[in-house]
Write a protein that holds these residues in place. Structure first.
Motif, PDB file in Angstrom:
ATOM      1  N   THR A 188     -16.180 -12.145 -27.841  1.00 44.81           N
ATOM      2  CA  THR A 188     -15.246 -13.183 -27.380  1.00 44.81           C
ATOM      3  C   THR A 188     -13.805 -12.704 -27.503  1.00 44.81           C
ATOM      4  OG1 THR A 188     -15.080 -14.304 -29.550  1.00 44.81           O
ATOM      5  CG2 THR A 188     -16.841 -15.020 -28.054  1.00 44.81           C
ATOM      6  N   GLU A 189     -13.502 -11.974 -28.591  1.00 44.73           N
ATOM      7  CA  GLU A 189     -12.139 -11.479 -28.779  1.00 44.73           C
ATOM      8  C   GLU A 189     -11.768 -10.451 -27.717  1.00 44.73           C
ATOM      9  OE1 GLU A 189     -11.154 -11.825 -33.474  1.00 44.73           O
ATOM     10  OE2 GLU A 189     -12.372 -10.118 -32.876  1.00 44.73           O
ATOM     11  N   PHE A 190     -12.674  -9.527 -27.461  1.00 43.91           N
ATOM     12  CA  PHE A 190     -12.381  -8.497 -26.464  1.00 43.91           C
ATOM     13  C   PHE A 190     -12.192  -9.095 -25.076  1.00 43.91           C
ATOM     14  CE2 PHE A 190     -12.677  -5.290 -29.460  1.00 43.91           C
ATOM     15  CZ  PHE A 190     -12.474  -4.043 -28.872  1.00 43.91           C
ATOM     16  N   MET A 191     -12.980 -10.093 -24.751  1.00 46.04           N
ATOM     17  CA  MET A 191     -12.804 -10.742 -23.454  1.00 46.04           C
ATOM     18  C   MET A 191     -11.464 -11.463 -23.392  1.00 46.04           C
ATOM     19  SD  MET A 191     -16.559 -12.100 -22.265  1.00 46.04           S
ATOM     20  CE  MET A 191     -16.806 -13.227 -23.632  1.00 46.04           C
ATOM     21  N   ALA A 192     -11.038 -12.055 -24.504  1.00 45.26           N
ATOM     22  CA  ALA A 192      -9.744 -12.744 -24.529  1.00 45.26           C
ATOM     23  C   ALA A 192      -8.593 -11.750 -24.399  1.00 45.26           C
ATOM     24  CB  ALA A 192      -9.606 -13.558 -25.814  1.00 45.26           C
ATOM     25  N   ASN A 228     -21.702  -3.578 -20.716  1.00 49.87           N
ATOM     26  CA  ASN A 228     -22.472  -4.804 -20.908  1.00 49.87           C
ATOM     27  C   ASN A 228     -21.604  -6.042 -20.713  1.00 49.87           C
ATOM     28  OD1 ASN A 228     -23.263  -7.017 -23.206  1.00 49.87           O
ATOM     29  ND2 ASN A 228     -25.091  -6.136 -22.244  1.00 49.87           N
ATOM     30  N   ILE A 229     -20.372  -5.997 -21.243  1.00 53.01           N
ATOM     31  CA  ILE A 229     -19.457  -7.137 -21.077  1.00 53.01           C
ATOM     32  C   ILE A 229     -19.151  -7.375 -19.602  1.00 53.01           C
ATOM     33  CG2 ILE A 229     -17.096  -7.936 -21.511  1.00 53.01           C
ATOM     34  CD1 ILE A 229     -17.271  -6.625 -24.265  1.00 53.01           C
ATOM     35  N   LYS A 230     -18.951  -6.296 -18.870  1.00 49.69           N
ATOM     36  CA  LYS A 230     -18.670  -6.442 -17.439  1.00 49.69           C
ATOM     37  C   LYS A 230     -19.879  -6.980 -16.692  1.00 49.69           C
ATOM     38  CE  LYS A 230     -16.564  -4.109 -13.515  1.00 49.69           C
ATOM     39  NZ  LYS A 230     -15.872  -2.881 -13.039  1.00 49.69           N
ATOM     40  N   GLU A 231     -21.067  -6.486 -17.050  1.00 47.33           N
ATOM     41  CA  GLU A 231     -22.286  -6.900 -16.358  1.00 47.33           C
ATOM     42  C   GLU A 231     -22.676  -8.332 -16.698  1.00 47.33           C
ATOM     43  OE1 GLU A 231     -27.081  -5.809 -16.315  1.00 47.33           O
ATOM     44  OE2 GLU A 231     -25.648  -4.438 -17.273  1.00 47.33           O
ATOM     45  N   PHE A 266     -20.796 -10.761 -18.542  1.00 42.58           N
ATOM     46  CA  PHE A 266     -19.754 -11.777 -18.605  1.00 42.58           C
ATOM     47  C   PHE A 266     -18.742 -11.682 -17.470  1.00 42.58           C
ATOM     48  CE2 PHE A 266     -21.290 -11.125 -22.930  1.00 42.58           C
ATOM     49  CZ  PHE A 266     -21.521 -12.422 -23.363  1.00 42.58           C
ATOM     50  N   GLY A 267     -18.806 -10.611 -16.702  1.00 44.42           N
ATOM     51  CA  GLY A 267     -17.890 -10.454 -15.573  1.00 44.42           C
ATOM     52  C   GLY A 267     -16.459 -10.148 -15.981  1.00 44.42           C
ATOM     53  N   VAL A 268     -16.278  -9.586 -17.178  1.00 46.49           N
ATOM     54  CA  VAL A 268     -14.939  -9.278 -17.679  1.00 46.49           C
ATOM     55  C   VAL A 268     -14.788  -7.770 -17.801  1.00 46.49           C
ATOM     56  CG1 VAL A 268     -13.302  -9.550 -19.583  1.00 46.49           C
ATOM     57  CG2 VAL A 268     -14.784 -11.467 -18.923  1.00 46.49           C
ATOM     58  N   ASP A 269     -13.726  -7.230 -17.217  1.00 41.76           N
ATOM     59  CA  ASP A 269     -13.460  -5.803 -17.241  1.00 41.76           C
ATOM     60  C   ASP A 269     -12.525  -5.466 -18.403  1.00 41.76           C
ATOM     61  OD1 ASP A 269     -13.357  -3.146 -16.534  1.00 41.76           O
ATOM     62  OD2 ASP A 269     -11.922  -3.427 -14.907  1.00 41.76           O
ATOM     63  N   ILE A 270     -12.978  -4.639 -19.338  1.00 43.73           N
ATOM     64  CA  ILE A 270     -12.152  -4.214 -20.469  1.00 43.73           C
ATOM     65  C   ILE A 270     -11.303  -3.036 -20.004  1.00 43.73           C
ATOM     66  CG2 ILE A 270     -12.126  -3.405 -22.851  1.00 43.73           C
ATOM     67  CD1 ILE A 270     -13.275  -6.250 -22.471  1.00 43.73           C
ATOM     68  N   LEU A 276      -5.025  -1.442 -27.823  1.00 41.37           N
ATOM     69  CA  LEU A 276      -5.891  -0.359 -28.265  1.00 41.37           C
ATOM     70  C   LEU A 276      -6.858  -0.893 -29.308  1.00 41.37           C
ATOM     71  CD1 LEU A 276      -6.617   2.665 -28.247  1.00 41.37           C
ATOM     72  CD2 LEU A 276      -4.808   3.015 -29.953  1.00 41.37           C
ATOM     73  N   GLY A 277      -8.147  -0.927 -28.976  1.00 38.39           N
ATOM     74  CA  GLY A 277      -9.164  -1.420 -29.894  1.00 38.39           C
ATOM     75  C   GLY A 277      -9.718  -0.310 -30.775  1.00 38.39           C
TER      76      GLY A 277
END
Length: 216
Positions: A55-59, A91-94, A96-100, A75-76
């Motif tokens: 959730t944090e990374f998506m935010a 996995n997050i992109k696939e 949740f549809g969010v690009d890190i 920078l994580g």
């Protein structure tokens, strides 16, 4: 406590140079020097493929453009491998549809985590706690915030804090609780009795000699 243990638990300090680093990331090798001239938010998370961290990374990703707009890079870091980071980002992109869009440091050796005091044995011996460091364009550590393993951070607060720090640097002022751009700022208190006597006539919005505000 021996010298090695003291080094492991050393903590960086505000208004001193941030610990230098060079590390492999999902965007190639990065060093602190690479961010010279920009603000940097360096933040750690306990582990990849965990729900709170996700959730944090998506935010952070959703606010990426907002950070960019104020000359700030993200920078994580976690004590996971490069391959784990890549798999998690995909996995997050696939799912949740969010690009890190920002890099994540591989820190299997815990070298960066230890330099920044991210390892807290009371929380976990082999995971970095939720630590966030704001570093200015000169490489100076300006703020740091630690969160427990169980609770996620508020990403808009870090964006707000960077804007407040930038306003303080530019205008030599302080900001009140919860300050947002456009709101009144705090004028530094007078430095001596003579200045205190003159403060009421200087055109500020004063509640008392030590507490005055002004518009930027």
């Amino acid at each position: 406590m021996d010298t090695q243990s003291q080094a492991q638990f050393a903590m960086p300090r505000i208004n001193e140079p941030a610990p230098a680093f060079e590390a492999r990331t999902t965007h190639g090798v990065k060093s602190l020097q690479d961010y010279r001239g920009k603000w940097l938010v360096l933040f750690s998370h306990p582990a990849d493929f965990t729900p709170v961290c996700t959730t944090e990374f998506m935010a952070f990703a959703k606010h990426y453009d907002d950070f960019q707009a104020v000359n700030t890079e993200l920078l994580g870091l976690s004590i996971d491998s490069y391959y784990s980071h890549v798999a998690w980002v995909r996995n997050i992109k696939e799912r949740f549809g969010v690009d890190i869009q920002f890099p994540i440091i591989e820190d299997l050796s815990m070298k960066v985590a230890k330099a920044y005091g991210m390892i807290h044995p009371g929380a976990a011996d082999t995971s970095a706690v939720r630590a966030t460091f704001i570093i200015d364009p000169e490489g100076v550590l300006r703020a740091m915030v630690y969160y427990p393993m169980t609770n996620g951070r508020s990403i808009p607060e870090f964006l707000r804090l960077i804007k407040a720090l930038q306003a303080s640097d530019t205008h030599k002022i302080a900001t009140p609780e919860g300050w947002q751009p456009g709101e009144k700022v705090i004028v530094p208190p007078p430095g001596d009795m003579e200045a205190a006597e003159k403060r009421a006539d200087e055109g500020y919005e004063c509640t008392d000699w030590y507490f005055c505000k002004k518009a930027l």
